[in-house]
Write a protein that holds these residues in place. Structure first.
Motif: not given
Length: 404
Positions: A95-97, A194-197, A200-203
């Protein structure tokens, strides 16, 4: 002779197709709840359709069965490609970032791990001096190991739930609706987490595509006044409705869809699909909406654009018959019918993967999304309730007010 059904033939046929597409995985009651009828009503529609198909001939029935199975398999394949981790294009890219591209935590964690492995041979002080890090930092990292592992376990469990929600809604939900769904399940979780996860996991939810113009005004037809004036709010049900026409591509042609929405609850009361944009398309959608409200709609304001279908004499005659007040925005201003435009954006973002192969496939996917939208999809302007649930709470509150 039996009483005439208040539901249009188009609606009944689509409901039967939706039940059959489930392939026995859903009961009559489950499908009927999404459609908005009783399980016994849906069962009788399926039985009638089977009888009509039997009279049409076994060869035709077998052909229709193969077409429905093909539609179901294509839809299932599309859902799996979007929901299954690692199947989509570039799904393996970090994931970017994310930590792979960011200096900091991952680099320091690697250094702390190196110190832990070699501390017995060289001593913590010497290794920290060579690596240019502080001993206090290393010891703080050791103290926080258990807490860090507990956070990781909690994050892994939360990601599993996020994936389940995301998959359950066919990959359409973004951060806000996933967060609302988690809160609806009783989780106390921060939206930023929730936004971070999800990042990170491309969802992620689906995004918009370009639009095609469908409003063709009739310059000679007298327009109705604008009774809404861009105020897309209503204090009660059946105070204001709005409607519009959109399209989806099917092979080398188009399938057109008209809808009628209650502005108070955002519920889609009526819709119609056809391969043309004649006036009967919008008349059928309005008639279905009237039937959904039991025929008692006198005084409702119906707002639309100045397309030739809505300015036609036939549509005006039907509206007058039901006691509906027509309202129209200006030509070329999407903001004057912004609520309907926003609804179409959601439909195309969430329910239309691209070009449909057949008309029956397009009808099934759109009908399934419309019933899902009314019964289950959380709406931000309704406090993240579904339209039907909002109507239930709204009517419950109204009855309590009258009782008081």
């Amino acid at each position: 002779m039996g009483r005439k059904s208040p539901y249009p033939v188009e609606f009944r046929n689509d409901a039967v197709a939706l039940f059959r597409a489930a392939g026995g995985r859903r009961t009559y009651a489950a499908v009927a709840a999404d459609v908005g009828v009783t399980g016994e009503t849906l069962r009788s529609w399926v039985r009638q359709a089977d009888e009509q198909a039997g009279r049409a001939g076994n060869g035709e029935v077998a052909s229709e069965g193969r077409d429905e199975e093909l539609v179901r398999l294509r839809a299932e394949l599309g859902r799996l490609r979007k929901a299954e981790k690692g199947v989509g294009t570039r799904a393996g890219d970090p994931a970017t970032g994310g930590p792979v591209f960011r200096q900091g935590d991952e680099g320091m964690t690697g250094r702390w791990d190196f110190i832990s492995v070699h501390r017995a041979d060289f001593g913590v002080q010497r290794i920290c001096r060579i690596l240019g890090v502080s001993r206090s930092g290393y010891y703080r990292w050791l103290v926080d190991t258990e807490a860090r592992q507990a956070r990781q376990v909690a994050d892994d469990a939360l990601v599993a739930e996020i994936r389940e929600i995301h998959t359950g809604h066919k990959g359409t939900y973004g951060v806000r609706r996933v967060h609302a769904e988690l809160r609806g399940f009783g989780h106390t979780v921060n939206r930023k987490r929730v936004e971070r996860l999800m990042r990170v996991h491309g969802i992620e939810g689906r995004h918009l595509r370009r639009r095609k113009r469908t409003t063709v005004p009739d310059r000679l037809a007298p327009p109705a006044p604008d009774l809404v004036q861009r105020d897309f709010t209503a204090g009660r049900l059946d105070e204001k409705w709005c409607g519009d026409i959109t399209y989806v591509q099917v092979g080398g042609t188009w399938l057109y869809l008209a809808c009628v929405m209650d502005i108070c609850s955002r519920r889609v009361l009526g819709w119609s699909m056809a391969t043309h944009m004649r006036t009967e398309l919008v008349v059928d959608a309005l008639t279905m909406a009237v039937a959904a409200r039991g025929g008692h709609v006198a005084g409702v304001i119906f707002h639309a654009d100045r397309g030739s279908q809505y300015t036609s004499a036939a549509f005006a005659q039907v509206s007058d018959y039901f006691g509906i007040w027509r309202s129209m925005g200006r030509v070329g201003s999407s903001y004057d019918n912004a609520l309907a435009e926003s609804f179409w954006q959601g439909l195309k973002r969430e329910a239309i993967p691209g070009v449909f192969a057949t008309v029956s496939q397009a009808r099934l996917e759109i009908f399934q999304w419309l019933t899902y939208y009314n019964a289950r999809r959380r709406h931000s302007s309704l406090g993240y309730l579904s339209p039907i649930e909002f109507e239930r709470q709204h009517q419950r509150g109204h009855r309590l007010t009258l009782a008081a």
